[in-house]
Write a protein that holds these residues in place. Structure first.
Motif, PDB file in Angstrom:
ATOM      1  N   GLU A 289      65.530 -36.892  20.399  1.00  0.00           N
ATOM      2  CA  GLU A 289      64.234 -37.387  19.925  1.00  0.00           C
ATOM      3  C   GLU A 289      63.402 -36.203  19.465  1.00  0.00           C
ATOM      4  OE1 GLU A 289      61.322 -39.088  18.608  1.00  0.00           O
ATOM      5  OE2 GLU A 289      62.548 -40.594  19.632  1.00  0.00           O
ATOM      6  N   ASP A 290      62.881 -36.258  18.230  1.00  0.00           N
ATOM      7  CA  ASP A 290      62.090 -35.146  17.718  1.00  0.00           C
ATOM      8  C   ASP A 290      60.609 -35.249  18.073  1.00  0.00           C
ATOM      9  OD1 ASP A 290      61.983 -37.340  15.956  1.00  0.00           O
ATOM     10  OD2 ASP A 290      61.383 -36.075  14.281  1.00  0.00           O
ATOM     11  N   ASP A 291      60.153 -36.381  18.529  1.00  0.00           N
ATOM     12  CA  ASP A 291      58.760 -36.539  18.964  1.00  0.00           C
ATOM     13  C   ASP A 291      58.664 -36.131  20.440  1.00  0.00           C
ATOM     14  OD1 ASP A 291      56.349 -37.651  20.104  1.00  0.00           O
ATOM     15  OD2 ASP A 291      56.207 -38.961  18.348  1.00  0.00           O
ATOM     16  N   GLU A 292      57.984 -35.036  20.710  1.00  0.00           N
ATOM     17  CA  GLU A 292      57.898 -34.473  22.060  1.00  0.00           C
ATOM     18  C   GLU A 292      57.333 -35.468  23.076  1.00  0.00           C
ATOM     19  OE1 GLU A 292      58.101 -32.033  25.304  1.00  0.00           O
ATOM     20  OE2 GLU A 292      59.020 -31.704  23.356  1.00  0.00           O
TER      21      GLU A 292
ATOM     22  N   ARG B  87      67.760 -32.883  26.774  1.00  0.00           N
ATOM     23  CA  ARG B  87      67.040 -33.279  25.560  1.00  0.00           C
ATOM     24  C   ARG B  87      67.412 -32.410  24.386  1.00  0.00           C
ATOM     25  NH1 ARG B  87      60.904 -33.389  27.586  1.00  0.00           N
ATOM     26  NH2 ARG B  87      60.567 -32.776  25.441  1.00  0.00           N
TER      27      ARG B  87
ATOM     28  N   ALA C 121      66.047 -31.980  20.132  1.00  0.00           N
ATOM     29  CA  ALA C 121      65.032 -32.396  19.170  1.00  0.00           C
ATOM     30  C   ALA C 121      65.596 -32.626  17.773  1.00  0.00           C
ATOM     31  CB  ALA C 121      63.913 -31.348  19.104  1.00  0.00           C
ATOM     32  N   ASP C 122      66.875 -32.312  17.568  1.00  0.00           N
ATOM     33  CA  ASP C 122      67.489 -32.557  16.261  1.00  0.00           C
ATOM     34  C   ASP C 122      68.989 -32.792  16.429  1.00  0.00           C
ATOM     35  OD1 ASP C 122      68.802 -29.981  16.331  1.00  0.00           O
ATOM     36  OD2 ASP C 122      66.943 -29.081  15.625  1.00  0.00           O
TER      37      ASP C 122
ATOM     38  N   ASP D  53      67.401 -41.156  18.419  1.00  0.00           N
ATOM     39  CA  ASP D  53      66.374 -41.471  17.433  1.00  0.00           C
ATOM     40  C   ASP D  53      67.062 -41.563  16.070  1.00  0.00           C
ATOM     41  OD1 ASP D  53      64.146 -41.640  15.794  1.00  0.00           O
ATOM     42  OD2 ASP D  53      63.356 -39.677  16.304  1.00  0.00           O
TER      43      ASP D  53
ATOM     44  N   LEU E  48      65.856 -38.421  12.511  1.00  0.00           N
ATOM     45  CA  LEU E  48      65.803 -37.023  12.925  1.00  0.00           C
ATOM     46  C   LEU E  48      65.501 -36.135  11.730  1.00  0.00           C
ATOM     47  CD1 LEU E  48      68.931 -37.017  15.266  1.00  0.00           C
ATOM     48  CD2 LEU E  48      66.526 -36.998  15.948  1.00  0.00           C
ATOM     49  N   PRO E  49      64.972 -34.919  11.972  1.00  0.00           N
ATOM     50  CA  PRO E  49      64.579 -34.057  10.864  1.00  0.00           C
ATOM     51  C   PRO E  49      65.753 -33.477  10.066  1.00  0.00           C
ATOM     52  CG  PRO E  49      64.176 -32.956  12.958  1.00  0.00           C
ATOM     53  CD  PRO E  49      64.594 -34.364  13.262  1.00  0.00           C
ATOM     54  N   ASP E  50      66.937 -33.319  10.674  1.00  0.00           N
ATOM     55  CA  ASP E  50      68.023 -32.657   9.964  1.00  0.00           C
ATOM     56  C   ASP E  50      69.173 -33.581   9.554  1.00  0.00           C
ATOM     57  OD1 ASP E  50      68.769 -32.994  12.611  1.00  0.00           O
ATOM     58  OD2 ASP E  50      69.828 -31.093  12.761  1.00  0.00           O
TER      59      ASP E  50
END
Length: 58
Positions: free
Chosen positions: A7-10, A29, A31-32, A50, A53-55
């Motif tokens: 999950e990229d949302d902290e 965890r 984040a990407d 999620d 994701l950003p990447d």
């Protein structure tokens, strides 16, 4: 049971991790997507992923 949270949302990741820890689950965890692939291993039994994701796409 080890759960990988991707999950990229902290705030969302922290809330999921806190809930799961209170329920007795071990969590890690990422984040990407790249970090998630690095953390994914034989000990991981469940992945909470999620889709945005950003990447990479979840």
């Amino acid at each position: 049971m080890r759960i990988l949270i991707v999950e990229d949302d902290e705030r969302v990741a922290a809330a999921l991790e806190a809930f799961l820890a209170r329920s007795g689950y071990a969590t890690v965890r990422a984040a990407d997507g790249a970090a998630a692939l690095d953390l994914l291993g034989a000990e991981t039994e469940v992945v909470l992923l999620d889709l945005g994701l950003p990447d990479v796409d979840g």
